[in-house]
Motif scaffolding. Structure first.
Motif, PDB file in Angstrom:
ATOM      1  N   THR A 199       0.855  -1.175   0.000  1.00  0.00           N
ATOM      2  CA  THR A 199       0.000   0.000   0.000  1.00  0.00           C
ATOM      3  C   THR A 199       0.897   1.232   0.000  1.00  0.00           C
ATOM      4  N   PHE A 200       0.357   2.327  -0.451  1.00  0.00           N
ATOM      5  CA  PHE A 200       1.154   3.545  -0.504  1.00  0.00           C
ATOM      6  C   PHE A 200       1.362   4.107   0.896  1.00  0.00           C
ATOM      7  N   GLN A 201       2.523   4.703   1.117  1.00  0.00           N
ATOM      8  CA  GLN A 201       2.822   5.285   2.429  1.00  0.00           C
ATOM      9  C   GLN A 201       1.850   6.408   2.791  1.00  0.00           C
ATOM     10  N   VAL A 202       1.312   7.114   1.814  1.00  0.00           N
ATOM     11  CA  VAL A 202       0.375   8.206   2.099  1.00  0.00           C
ATOM     12  C   VAL A 202      -1.007   7.714   2.528  1.00  0.00           C
ATOM     13  N   ASN A 203      -1.272   6.427   2.349  1.00  0.00           N
ATOM     14  CA  ASN A 203      -2.605   5.883   2.634  1.00  0.00           C
ATOM     15  C   ASN A 203      -2.694   5.425   4.096  1.00  0.00           C
ATOM     16  N   LYS A 204      -2.666   6.387   5.011  1.00  0.00           N
ATOM     17  CA  LYS A 204      -2.688   6.070   6.453  1.00  0.00           C
ATOM     18  C   LYS A 204      -3.940   5.301   6.879  1.00  0.00           C
ATOM     19  N   PRO A 205      -5.137   5.596   6.324  1.00  0.00           N
ATOM     20  CA  PRO A 205      -6.299   4.769   6.706  1.00  0.00           C
ATOM     21  C   PRO A 205      -6.103   3.286   6.357  1.00  0.00           C
ATOM     22  N   ALA A 206      -5.450   2.999   5.231  1.00  0.00           N
ATOM     23  CA  ALA A 206      -5.180   1.599   4.873  1.00  0.00           C
ATOM     24  C   ALA A 206      -4.206   0.978   5.865  1.00  0.00           C
ATOM     25  N   HIS A 207      -3.197   1.729   6.292  1.00  0.00           N
ATOM     26  CA  HIS A 207      -2.245   1.207   7.280  1.00  0.00           C
ATOM     27  C   HIS A 207      -2.995   0.802   8.547  1.00  0.00           C
ATOM     28  N   ARG A 208      -3.863   1.690   9.048  1.00  0.00           N
ATOM     29  CA  ARG A 208      -4.621   1.379  10.271  1.00  0.00           C
ATOM     30  C   ARG A 208      -5.518   0.165  10.063  1.00  0.00           C
ATOM     31  N   PHE A 209      -6.162   0.085   8.918  1.00  0.00           N
ATOM     32  CA  PHE A 209      -7.047  -1.033   8.603  1.00  0.00           C
ATOM     33  C   PHE A 209      -6.288  -2.359   8.631  1.00  0.00           C
ATOM     34  N   TYR A 210      -5.178  -2.422   7.895  1.00  0.00           N
ATOM     35  CA  TYR A 210      -4.432  -3.681   7.831  1.00  0.00           C
ATOM     36  C   TYR A 210      -3.784  -4.032   9.168  1.00  0.00           C
ATOM     37  N   GLU A 211      -3.278  -3.055   9.865  1.00  0.00           N
ATOM     38  CA  GLU A 211      -2.686  -3.329  11.178  1.00  0.00           C
ATOM     39  C   GLU A 211      -3.737  -3.852  12.154  1.00  0.00           C
ATOM     40  N   ARG A 212      -4.951  -3.336  12.056  1.00  0.00           N
ATOM     41  CA  ARG A 212      -6.052  -3.838  12.898  1.00  0.00           C
ATOM     42  C   ARG A 212      -6.337  -5.311  12.598  1.00  0.00           C
ATOM     43  N   HIS A 213      -6.027  -5.737  11.388  1.00  0.00           N
ATOM     44  CA  HIS A 213      -6.246  -7.132  10.990  1.00  0.00           C
ATOM     45  C   HIS A 213      -4.994  -7.996  11.149  1.00  0.00           C
ATOM     46  N   GLY A 214      -3.997  -7.508  11.875  1.00  0.00           N
ATOM     47  CA  GLY A 214      -2.834  -8.317  12.198  1.00  0.00           C
ATOM     48  C   GLY A 214      -1.687  -8.249  11.213  1.00  0.00           C
ATOM     49  N   PHE A 215      -1.761  -7.380  10.223  1.00  0.00           N
ATOM     50  CA  PHE A 215      -0.657  -7.212   9.282  1.00  0.00           C
ATOM     51  C   PHE A 215       0.425  -6.350   9.922  1.00  0.00           C
TER      52      PHE A 215
ATOM     53  N   GLU B 139       3.342   3.976 -10.222  1.00  0.00           N
ATOM     54  CA  GLU B 139       2.978   5.331  -9.815  1.00  0.00           C
ATOM     55  C   GLU B 139       4.183   6.125  -9.325  1.00  0.00           C
ATOM     56  N   ARG B 140       5.293   5.449  -9.040  1.00  0.00           N
ATOM     57  CA  ARG B 140       6.505   6.060  -8.487  1.00  0.00           C
ATOM     58  C   ARG B 140       6.208   6.745  -7.156  1.00  0.00           C
ATOM     59  N   GLU B 141       5.363   6.065  -6.365  1.00  0.00           N
ATOM     60  CA  GLU B 141       4.905   6.582  -5.075  1.00  0.00           C
ATOM     61  C   GLU B 141       5.491   5.716  -3.966  1.00  0.00           C
ATOM     62  N   PRO B 142       6.114   6.314  -2.946  1.00  0.00           N
ATOM     63  CA  PRO B 142       6.644   5.513  -1.842  1.00  0.00           C
ATOM     64  C   PRO B 142       5.567   4.581  -1.270  1.00  0.00           C
ATOM     65  N   ASP B 143       5.983   3.338  -1.035  1.00  0.00           N
ATOM     66  CA  ASP B 143       5.011   2.364  -0.554  1.00  0.00           C
ATOM     67  C   ASP B 143       5.557   1.553   0.612  1.00  0.00           C
ATOM     68  N   VAL B 144       4.701   0.708   1.146  1.00  0.00           N
ATOM     69  CA  VAL B 144       5.049  -0.122   2.288  1.00  0.00           C
ATOM     70  C   VAL B 144       4.462  -1.512   2.060  1.00  0.00           C
ATOM     71  N   ARG B 145       5.261  -2.523   2.388  1.00  0.00           N
ATOM     72  CA  ARG B 145       4.826  -3.909   2.274  1.00  0.00           C
ATOM     73  C   ARG B 145       4.391  -4.396   3.652  1.00  0.00           C
ATOM     74  N   TYR B 146       3.212  -4.990   3.694  1.00  0.00           N
ATOM     75  CA  TYR B 146       2.673  -5.579   4.920  1.00  0.00           C
ATOM     76  C   TYR B 146       2.592  -7.084   4.763  1.00  0.00           C
ATOM     77  N   VAL B 147       2.798  -7.786   5.887  1.00  0.00           N
ATOM     78  CA  VAL B 147       2.698  -9.250   5.904  1.00  0.00           C
ATOM     79  C   VAL B 147       1.810  -9.664   7.069  1.00  0.00           C
ATOM     80  N   TRP B 148       0.984 -10.657   6.812  1.00  0.00           N
ATOM     81  CA  TRP B 148       0.208 -11.325   7.853  1.00  0.00           C
ATOM     82  C   TRP B 148       0.589 -12.800   7.853  1.00  0.00           C
ATOM     83  N   ARG B 149       0.908 -13.296   9.027  1.00  0.00           N
ATOM     84  CA  ARG B 149       1.165 -14.736   9.186  1.00  0.00           C
ATOM     85  C   ARG B 149       0.278 -15.236  10.317  1.00  0.00           C
ATOM     86  N   PRO B 150      -0.298 -16.406  10.133  1.00  0.00           N
ATOM     87  CA  PRO B 150      -1.193 -16.934  11.177  1.00  0.00           C
ATOM     88  C   PRO B 150      -0.482 -17.219  12.485  1.00  0.00           C
TER      89      PRO B 150
END
Length: 161
Positions: free
Chosen positions: A121-137, A150-161
């Protein structure tokens, strides 16, 4: 699930859903990421969904039937390098956010990829960060955006059971 008085069903997308799913993507992208410039035109996105995403990716839609049609889209694919499922797209129509549909999509993604999921997800998308972190990513990698179109700074999230 019922959103208001409208039942929303998650189901696999078929060819007739491609354009509506692309339009959800376009509306959601514009609303959630107003500062990110997409290198693709609306017609390019619709063609990509029609010719690539729906026929060759595991594509799911949130269908509100007569109460709204396609209101969400989620795309999964296997990541050969990490051996995790990649949650490559999750977009909701802006008018349908906050109704639990995204939560349902993430639960479905975890069922489909029980060994783990990753996503970007893009680094500017703070609502997405909160959403995924709430789901354990967990954020595991930040980039300068040179690896995305897009040449937009991004962040990789991982979820593991």
């Amino acid at each position: 699930m019922t959103a208001g008085s409208v039942e929303v069903v998650l189901r696999r997308a078929g060819a007739p859903d491609a354009l509506a799913a692309a339009d959800v993507w376009l509306r959601s992208f514009a609303a959630a990421l107003p500062t990110v410039v997409s290198p693709r035109s609306g017609d390019d996105v619709r063609q990509y969904f029609r010719d690539v995403v729906v026929p060759f990716r595991e594509t799911w839609v949130a269908d509100a039937g007569g109460g709204g049609g396609i209101v969400g889209v989620m795309v999964l694919r296997d990541d050969e390098l990490s051996r995790l499922h990649e949650l490559s797209q999750l977009y909701l129509d802006p008018d349908w956010r906050g109704r639990g549909i995204g939560d349902r999509f993430v639960r479905l993604a975890k069922e489909r990829g029980p060994e783990g999921l990753d996503l970007w997800t893009f680094q500017v998308n703070k609502p997405a960060h909160r959403f995924y972190e709430r789901h354990g990513f967990v954020a595991v990698e930040y980039t300068d955006g040179s690896g995305n179109e897009e040449r937009e700074p991004d962040v990789r999230y991982v979820w593991r059971p």
